[in-house]
Design an enzyme around this catalytic site. Structure first.
Site, PDB file in Angstrom:
ATOM      1  N   ARG A  70      -2.176  12.138  40.526  1.00  0.00           N
ATOM      2  CA  ARG A  70      -2.499  11.111  39.524  1.00  0.00           C
ATOM      3  C   ARG A  70      -3.533  10.150  40.083  1.00  0.00           C
ATOM      4  O   ARG A  70      -3.742  10.077  41.282  1.00  0.00           O
ATOM      5  CB  ARG A  70      -1.223  10.377  39.103  1.00  0.00           C
ATOM      6  CG  ARG A  70      -0.361  11.233  38.169  1.00  0.00           C
ATOM      7  CD  ARG A  70       0.800  10.457  37.574  1.00  0.00           C
ATOM      8  NE  ARG A  70       1.759  10.111  38.594  1.00  0.00           N
ATOM      9  CZ  ARG A  70       1.988   8.873  39.013  1.00  0.00           C
ATOM     10  NH1 ARG A  70       1.332   7.847  38.508  1.00  0.00           N
ATOM     11  NH2 ARG A  70       2.877   8.653  39.950  1.00  0.00           N
ATOM     12  N   LYS A 134       8.238  10.433  49.356  1.00  0.00           N
ATOM     13  CA  LYS A 134       7.903  11.279  48.204  1.00  0.00           C
ATOM     14  C   LYS A 134       8.164  12.758  48.508  1.00  0.00           C
ATOM     15  O   LYS A 134       7.637  13.309  49.472  1.00  0.00           O
ATOM     16  CB  LYS A 134       6.429  11.064  47.826  1.00  0.00           C
ATOM     17  CG  LYS A 134       6.029  11.752  46.542  1.00  0.00           C
ATOM     18  CD  LYS A 134       4.851  11.054  45.918  1.00  0.00           C
ATOM     19  CE  LYS A 134       4.213  11.862  44.813  1.00  0.00           C
ATOM     20  NZ  LYS A 134       3.148  11.125  44.138  1.00  0.00           N
ATOM     21  N   ARG A 267       3.494  -0.105  44.441  1.00  0.00           N
ATOM     22  CA  ARG A 267       4.101   0.023  45.780  1.00  0.00           C
ATOM     23  C   ARG A 267       5.301  -0.894  45.889  1.00  0.00           C
ATOM     24  O   ARG A 267       5.338  -1.941  45.241  1.00  0.00           O
ATOM     25  CB  ARG A 267       3.109  -0.377  46.874  1.00  0.00           C
ATOM     26  CG  ARG A 267       1.995   0.614  46.953  1.00  0.00           C
ATOM     27  CD  ARG A 267       1.198   0.536  48.229  1.00  0.00           C
ATOM     28  NE  ARG A 267      -0.111   1.098  47.931  1.00  0.00           N
ATOM     29  CZ  ARG A 267      -1.260   0.612  48.360  1.00  0.00           C
ATOM     30  NH1 ARG A 267      -1.287  -0.437  49.149  1.00  0.00           N
ATOM     31  NH2 ARG A 267      -2.390   1.188  48.031  1.00  0.00           N
TER      32      ARG A 267
HETATM   33  C1  BTN Z   1       1.030  13.008  41.855  1.00  0.00           C
HETATM   34  O1  BTN Z   1       2.123  12.638  42.294  1.00  0.00           O
HETATM   35  O2  BTN Z   1       0.009  12.345  42.070  1.00  0.00           O
HETATM   36  C2  BTN Z   1       0.960  14.282  41.059  1.00  0.00           C
HETATM   37  C3  BTN Z   1       0.802  15.485  41.946  1.00  0.00           C
HETATM   38  C4  BTN Z   1       0.741  16.791  41.177  1.00  0.00           C
HETATM   39  C5  BTN Z   1       0.393  17.953  42.069  1.00  0.00           C
HETATM   40  C6  BTN Z   1       0.499  19.269  41.357  1.00  0.00           C
HETATM   41  S1  BTN Z   1       0.417  20.648  42.445  1.00  0.00           S
HETATM   42  C7  BTN Z   1       0.313  21.732  41.077  1.00  0.00           C
HETATM   43  C8  BTN Z   1      -0.617  21.080  40.084  1.00  0.00           C
HETATM   44  N1  BTN Z   1      -2.000  21.373  40.404  1.00  0.00           N
HETATM   45  C9  BTN Z   1      -2.684  20.276  40.747  1.00  0.00           C
HETATM   46  O3  BTN Z   1      -3.894  20.256  41.062  1.00  0.00           O
HETATM   47  N2  BTN Z   1      -1.893  19.206  40.690  1.00  0.00           N
HETATM   48  C10 BTN Z   1      -0.550  19.549  40.284  1.00  0.00           C
END
Ligand code: BTN
Length: 270
Positions: A70, A134, A267
């Site tokens: 994100r 996380k 945070r």
């Molecule tokens: C976050 O917490 O910022 C979201 C992370 C999401 C990661 C997943 S891995 C599978 C899918 N492909 C990506 O490029 N992103 C999501």
């Protein structure tokens, strides 16, 4: 091409994923795509849409070269037996999506709990944490046309090599650190996909109403001092759960406000 060492983990397997799902759910998927390496599993599903394929599908990969998180963050995606999984889902044009990220987060946490993973919490909107570290992240992307096209990407850490951990700017954890018996990745993938399909079906029919009451039992931020970082300011506030649309409620200068978009970074203040 990425060279995978099969002695380190069992490779992704379509048949084990299928067997972990109910026939009804599996049959709703037109494609189950499995790769050794892609830029991003979300990208693969958007490319599939650009080719005119707009039916439900999932994509998994052992490795991502440009995994996305994100707020434009990178998602570190080494070929270490982690889960990089995306689901494409078409909603009818008029379906409201407020709070979809919340519903998906609660669904995923329930699935992980059913696999014996303890002390799971959600940090709004849908980071999955254990003891403020996380474990998994969820990226919900949408594009509108004749229908509302959604791609939900899930990254779940099974194993984080030190070199990867060093690149991540926040406390992280993995199933290998948390569990004596690490769940089977393919079975867990099947159960997560099944849960996502069930969550989307319920959300499409009833919106967020069945999910909001479940939030408080997992809320990592409840009544906690947090910092909200946006482009122009940082403020310290007290989190106060979510409202009926899934927006974060927080108290600032004795007033309750809501935050409905996730462009703001959050945070813990201490
Ligand atoms: C976050 O917490 O910022 C979201 C992370 C999401 C990661 C997943 S891995 C599978 C899918 N492909 C990506 O490029 N992103 C999501």
């Amino acid at each position: 091409m990425t060279v995978l060492d099969p002695t380190l983990f069992a490779p992704l397997s379509k048949s084990i994923i299928r067997d972990a799902m109910s026939a009804d759910c599996y049959q709703q998927l037109d494609d189950v795509l499995i790769f050794d390496s892609v830029t991003s599993t979300n990208d693969q599903l958007w490319q599939r849409l650009e080719q005119g394929l707009n039916s439900p599908a999932v994509c998994l990969s052992e490795h991502q070269t440009a995994g996305r998180g994100r707020r434009g963050d990178q998602w570190q995606s080494p070929p270490a037996g982690n889960l990089y999984l995306s689901l494409f889902w078409p909603f009818p044009a008029n379906t409201l999506q407020n709070g979809l990220s919340i519903a998906i987060g609660i669904g995923l946490i329930n699935t992980l709990k059913a696999h014996g993973i303890k002390d799971l919490q959600l940090k709004w909107p849908n980071d999955i944490l254990v003891n403020r570290h996380k474990l998994a992240g969820i990226l919900v992307e949408s594009r509108y046309g004749n229908q509302q096209n959604i791609v939900i990407g899930v990254g779940l850490n099974f194993k984080l090599p030190t070199a990867t951990r060093d690149k991540i700017q926040q406390p992280t954890t993995s199933l290998q650190q948390l569990c004596t018996d690490v769940p089977c990745r393919n079975q867990l993938a099947g159960h997560l996909i099944q849960n996502m399909i069930e969550t989307l079906t319920l959300f499409q029919a009833r919106g967020l109403q069945d999910f909001v009451p479940l939030w408080s039992q997992y809320d990592a931020l409840h009544d906690t001092a947090i910092q909200l970082f946006s482009d122009d300011a940082t403020i310290t506030v007290k989190a106060q759960g979510i409202d009926e649309n899934g927006a974060l409620r927080y108290e600032h200068q004795n007033q309750i406000h809501t935050l409905s978009h996730s462009h703001v970074s959050i945070r813990f203040a201490s």
